[in-house]
Design a protein around this motif. Structure first.
Motif, PDB file in Angstrom:
ATOM      1  N   LYS A  52     -31.586   9.558 -49.732  1.00  0.00           N
ATOM      2  CA  LYS A  52     -30.823  10.011 -48.803  1.00  0.00           C
ATOM      3  C   LYS A  52     -30.543  10.866 -48.563  1.00  0.00           C
ATOM      4  O   LYS A  52     -29.212  11.298 -50.216  1.00  0.00           O
ATOM      5  N   LEU A  53     -30.112  11.336 -47.292  1.00  0.00           N
ATOM      6  CA  LEU A  53     -29.183  12.850 -47.220  1.00  0.00           C
ATOM      7  C   LEU A  53     -28.102  12.593 -48.376  1.00  0.00           C
ATOM      8  O   LEU A  53     -27.021  13.937 -48.454  1.00  0.00           O
ATOM      9  N   SER A  54     -27.331  11.499 -48.150  1.00  0.00           N
ATOM     10  CA  SER A  54     -25.375  11.893 -48.628  1.00  0.00           C
ATOM     11  C   SER A  54     -25.884  11.740 -50.341  1.00  0.00           C
ATOM     12  O   SER A  54     -24.444  12.067 -50.032  1.00  0.00           O
ATOM     13  N   ARG A  55     -26.687  11.659 -51.202  1.00  0.00           N
ATOM     14  CA  ARG A  55     -27.544  11.611 -52.108  1.00  0.00           C
ATOM     15  C   ARG A  55     -27.600  13.222 -52.201  1.00  0.00           C
ATOM     16  O   ARG A  55     -27.545  13.335 -53.743  1.00  0.00           O
ATOM     17  N   LEU A  56     -27.303  14.232 -51.256  1.00  0.00           N
ATOM     18  CA  LEU A  56     -27.691  15.602 -51.436  1.00  0.00           C
ATOM     19  C   LEU A  56     -27.213  15.987 -52.540  1.00  0.00           C
ATOM     20  O   LEU A  56     -25.967  15.866 -51.134  1.00  0.00           O
ATOM     21  N   SER A  57     -27.156  16.956 -53.116  1.00  0.00           N
ATOM     22  CA  SER A  57     -25.521  17.495 -53.564  1.00  0.00           C
ATOM     23  C   SER A  57     -26.193  19.132 -54.086  1.00  0.00           C
ATOM     24  O   SER A  57     -25.045  19.758 -54.043  1.00  0.00           O
ATOM     25  N   ASN A  58     -27.466  19.446 -54.567  1.00  0.00           N
ATOM     26  CA  ASN A  58     -27.941  20.871 -54.437  1.00  0.00           C
ATOM     27  C   ASN A  58     -29.341  21.716 -54.008  1.00  0.00           C
ATOM     28  O   ASN A  58     -30.033  20.575 -53.743  1.00  0.00           O
ATOM     29  N   ILE A  59     -28.893  22.394 -53.439  1.00  0.00           N
ATOM     30  CA  ILE A  59     -30.375  23.213 -52.372  1.00  0.00           C
ATOM     31  C   ILE A  59     -30.293  24.203 -53.062  1.00  0.00           C
ATOM     32  O   ILE A  59     -29.938  25.178 -53.322  1.00  0.00           O
ATOM     33  N   PHE A  60     -31.699  24.781 -53.649  1.00  0.00           N
ATOM     34  CA  PHE A  60     -32.273  25.675 -54.263  1.00  0.00           C
ATOM     35  C   PHE A  60     -33.602  26.325 -53.401  1.00  0.00           C
ATOM     36  O   PHE A  60     -34.640  25.867 -53.077  1.00  0.00           O
ATOM     37  N   ILE A  61     -32.552  28.176 -52.944  1.00  0.00           N
ATOM     38  CA  ILE A  61     -33.929  28.114 -52.020  1.00  0.00           C
ATOM     39  C   ILE A  61     -34.724  29.263 -53.098  1.00  0.00           C
ATOM     40  O   ILE A  61     -33.816  29.969 -53.525  1.00  0.00           O
ATOM     41  N   SER A  62     -36.420  29.296 -52.893  1.00  0.00           N
ATOM     42  CA  SER A  62     -37.502  30.078 -53.523  1.00  0.00           C
ATOM     43  C   SER A  62     -36.876  31.663 -53.282  1.00  0.00           C
ATOM     44  O   SER A  62     -36.630  32.970 -53.500  1.00  0.00           O
ATOM     45  N   HIS A  63     -37.373  31.634 -51.887  1.00  0.00           N
ATOM     46  CA  HIS A  63     -37.339  32.531 -51.567  1.00  0.00           C
ATOM     47  C   HIS A  63     -37.330  32.531 -49.164  1.00  0.00           C
ATOM     48  O   HIS A  63     -36.620  31.391 -49.134  1.00  0.00           O
ATOM     49  N   LEU A  64     -36.940  33.319 -48.733  1.00  0.00           N
ATOM     50  CA  LEU A  64     -36.255  33.277 -47.714  1.00  0.00           C
ATOM     51  C   LEU A  64     -37.629  33.143 -46.336  1.00  0.00           C
ATOM     52  O   LEU A  64     -37.483  32.909 -45.499  1.00  0.00           O
ATOM     53  N   VAL A  88     -21.914  20.647 -50.704  1.00  0.00           N
ATOM     54  CA  VAL A  88     -23.196  20.552 -50.761  1.00  0.00           C
ATOM     55  C   VAL A  88     -23.027  21.749 -51.528  1.00  0.00           C
ATOM     56  O   VAL A  88     -22.493  22.932 -50.698  1.00  0.00           O
ATOM     57  N   ASN A  89     -23.981  22.461 -52.446  1.00  0.00           N
ATOM     58  CA  ASN A  89     -23.954  23.733 -53.045  1.00  0.00           C
ATOM     59  C   ASN A  89     -25.606  23.756 -52.936  1.00  0.00           C
ATOM     60  O   ASN A  89     -26.360  23.529 -52.695  1.00  0.00           O
ATOM     61  N   ILE A  90     -25.818  25.615 -52.083  1.00  0.00           N
ATOM     62  CA  ILE A  90     -26.598  26.254 -51.828  1.00  0.00           C
ATOM     63  C   ILE A  90     -26.836  27.427 -51.881  1.00  0.00           C
ATOM     64  O   ILE A  90     -26.188  28.008 -52.709  1.00  0.00           O
ATOM     65  N   PHE A  91     -27.866  27.530 -53.231  1.00  0.00           N
ATOM     66  CA  PHE A  91     -27.905  28.595 -53.929  1.00  0.00           C
ATOM     67  C   PHE A  91     -29.438  29.060 -53.272  1.00  0.00           C
ATOM     68  O   PHE A  91     -30.625  28.893 -53.072  1.00  0.00           O
ATOM     69  N   GLY A  92     -29.338  30.881 -52.905  1.00  0.00           N
ATOM     70  CA  GLY A  92     -30.776  31.124 -52.607  1.00  0.00           C
ATOM     71  C   GLY A  92     -30.700  32.907 -52.505  1.00  0.00           C
ATOM     72  O   GLY A  92     -29.915  32.963 -52.602  1.00  0.00           O
ATOM     73  N   PRO A  93     -31.668  33.522 -52.070  1.00  0.00           N
ATOM     74  CA  PRO A  93     -31.524  34.520 -52.252  1.00  0.00           C
ATOM     75  C   PRO A  93     -30.350  35.644 -50.542  1.00  0.00           C
ATOM     76  O   PRO A  93     -30.546  34.578 -49.964  1.00  0.00           O
ATOM     77  N   VAL A  94     -30.255  36.690 -51.495  1.00  0.00           N
ATOM     78  CA  VAL A  94     -28.619  37.429 -50.490  1.00  0.00           C
ATOM     79  C   VAL A  94     -29.652  37.613 -49.511  1.00  0.00           C
ATOM     80  O   VAL A  94     -31.272  37.911 -48.956  1.00  0.00           O
ATOM     81  N   GLY A  95     -28.796  36.964 -48.635  1.00  0.00           N
ATOM     82  CA  GLY A  95     -29.834  36.917 -46.650  1.00  0.00           C
ATOM     83  C   GLY A  95     -29.315  35.707 -46.105  1.00  0.00           C
ATOM     84  O   GLY A  95     -29.275  35.063 -45.188  1.00  0.00           O
ATOM     85  N   LEU A  96     -29.287  34.273 -47.341  1.00  0.00           N
ATOM     86  CA  LEU A  96     -29.412  33.309 -47.016  1.00  0.00           C
ATOM     87  C   LEU A  96     -28.479  32.925 -46.145  1.00  0.00           C
ATOM     88  O   LEU A  96     -28.167  32.269 -45.375  1.00  0.00           O
ATOM     89  N   ASP A  97     -27.115  33.754 -46.550  1.00  0.00           N
ATOM     90  CA  ASP A  97     -26.140  33.087 -45.658  1.00  0.00           C
ATOM     91  C   ASP A  97     -25.421  33.578 -44.218  1.00  0.00           C
ATOM     92  O   ASP A  97     -25.267  33.006 -43.578  1.00  0.00           O
ATOM     93  N   SER A  98     -26.410  34.792 -44.321  1.00  0.00           N
ATOM     94  CA  SER A  98     -25.995  35.067 -42.849  1.00  0.00           C
ATOM     95  C   SER A  98     -27.087  34.494 -42.000  1.00  0.00           C
ATOM     96  O   SER A  98     -26.998  34.224 -40.828  1.00  0.00           O
ATOM     97  N   TYR A  99     -28.385  33.975 -42.615  1.00  0.00           N
ATOM     98  CA  TYR A  99     -29.779  33.005 -41.777  1.00  0.00           C
ATOM     99  C   TYR A  99     -29.150  31.488 -41.096  1.00  0.00           C
ATOM    100  O   TYR A  99     -29.222  31.710 -40.285  1.00  0.00           O
ATOM    101  N   LEU A 100     -28.622  31.536 -42.258  1.00  0.00           N
ATOM    102  CA  LEU A 100     -27.780  29.799 -42.250  1.00  0.00           C
ATOM    103  C   LEU A 100     -26.054  30.099 -41.116  1.00  0.00           C
ATOM    104  O   LEU A 100     -26.449  29.165 -40.038  1.00  0.00           O
ATOM    105  N   ASN A 101     -25.389  30.996 -41.053  1.00  0.00           N
ATOM    106  CA  ASN A 101     -24.230  30.954 -40.098  1.00  0.00           C
ATOM    107  C   ASN A 101     -24.600  31.760 -39.163  1.00  0.00           C
ATOM    108  O   ASN A 101     -24.165  31.072 -37.823  1.00  0.00           O
ATOM    109  N   ASN A 102     -25.674  32.669 -38.638  1.00  0.00           N
ATOM    110  CA  ASN A 102     -26.132  32.923 -37.450  1.00  0.00           C
ATOM    111  C   ASN A 102     -26.779  31.277 -36.491  1.00  0.00           C
ATOM    112  O   ASN A 102     -26.347  31.075 -35.395  1.00  0.00           O
ATOM    113  N   ASN A 103     -27.661  30.706 -37.153  1.00  0.00           N
ATOM    114  CA  ASN A 103     -28.020  29.543 -37.129  1.00  0.00           C
ATOM    115  C   ASN A 103     -26.899  28.419 -37.173  1.00  0.00           C
ATOM    116  O   ASN A 103     -27.505  27.992 -35.059  1.00  0.00           O
TER     117      ASN A 103
END
Ligand SMILES: [Zn+2]
Length: 318
Positions: A52-64, A88-103
């Motif tokens: 269930k997406l409501s139970r998703l708490s952490n996301i880890f992205i290995s690369h972009l 939700v916590n999102i961990f990922g390489p530098v650049g993931l923040d602008s990828y998400l924010n721009n999107n």
């Protein structure tokens, strides 16, 4: 972690049998889950599981690379549309923040819950280093070898089991009863006769550790070996069959043989191969024998890991 669900096990593009990379780690009780990578269509794969997406708490992205990230904006948006308010916590390489924010900006998507972004800077993870920890769980991270910054994650969960030393309590005339529970819960226990006892003198703690390691796209990597040292389960990419070593090196990927080598050097108990090139979709008629590791497996010594070929929606208990 208590269970792994492979949500996507293909490399680069989806096939009829395999979706692009994503992996869920499920924790009991409560079925909270963490997501590792989020290829396009991951949210539809989730619909086919009990997650269930409501139970998703952490996301880890290995690369972009897109096959690992194209599903993330959509999944985050759906989580909002479902009315989930939990952050939700999102961990990922530098650049993931602008990828998400721009999107989110370009698509005018409003996310009604907080997202905490933790950029992973390569310099901090040239060797395995602590990325995050909470209560009894620690996440370590290390840089791998790909043609873009790519990281592996090791998740270590400590479980503390408290066992009452019954004989010791009987020796001082404390028979079994509800009072025994107090020894597990409180630091000190006051008896009816006024005696005050220290719980630690009557309880033995046994600590068990479970370790799972996920290595996203990479060629053979020493960091993958040290990160997965002694793991109960290593999930490692194996884009190509062992015959295609040159192709693998050219595209900064691993072969089945590379993944087995990492697992053997790290002395892991179980190895799951994932990120499988679409060229092997029809395993029986694939151009090179992808599954020949099975024959190899039989020849390996008894201390070699058990090897599993991951399939979409396959579940592994840890
Ligand atoms: Zn990649």
């Amino acid at each position: 972690m208590d269970k792994i669900i492979f949500l996507g096990t293909s490399a680069g593009m989806p096939t009829l049998k395999r979706n692009v990379p994503a992996l869920a780690m499920v924790f009991k009780p409560g079925d909270e889950f963490w997501l590792f990578d989020c290829g396009e269509g991951t949210q539809r794969q989730i619909l086919q599981s009990n997650l269930k997406l409501s139970r998703l708490s952490n996301i880890f992205i290995s690369h972009l690379h897109g096959d690992h990230t194209f599903g993330l904006p959509g999944l985050l948006a759906t989580r909002g549309l479902l009315g989930v308010k939990k952050s939700v916590n999102i961990f990922g390489p530098v650049g993931l923040d602008s990828y998400l924010n721009n999107n989110m900006d370009y698509t005018r998507t409003h996310i009604p819950y907080s997202q905490h972004l933790f950029p992973i800077e390569k310099e901090r993870f040239l060797a395995p280093n602590l990325l995050w920890e909470k209560e009894n769980i620690s996440v370590y991270c290390a840089a791998l070898n790909h043609n873009i910054d790519s990281f592996g994650f090791a998740i270590i969960k400590k479980h503390i089991q408290k066992n009452i030393l019954i004989d010791k309590l009987l020796d001082i005339n404390i028979p079994p009863g509800p009072i025994y529970k107090k020894f597990k819960e409180d630091e000190t226990v006051e008896l009816e006769d006024g005696r005050i006892l220290k719980s630690s003198d009557f309880v033995k703690e046994t600590i068990t550790i479970k370790k799972v390691c996920y290595c996203g796209d990479t060629t053979f990597s020493k960091n993958a070996v040290s990160l997965s040292e002694g793991a109960d389960l290593l999930i490692h990419e194996a884009t190509f069959s062992t015959h295609c070593k040159e192709k693998a090196i050219r595209s900064f990927h691993s072969t089945v043989g590379d993944a087995i080598e990492v697992a053997r050097l790290a002395k892991v108990k179980k190895l799951a191969l994932t990120h499988i090139s679409p060229r092997y979709d029809d395993l029986a008629n694939s151009p090179e024998k992808y599954t020949e590791f099975r024959e190899l497996d039989e020849k390996l010594s008894s201390d070699s890991p058990e090897i599993i070929l991951a399939e979409d929606l396959m579940e592994l208990e840890i």
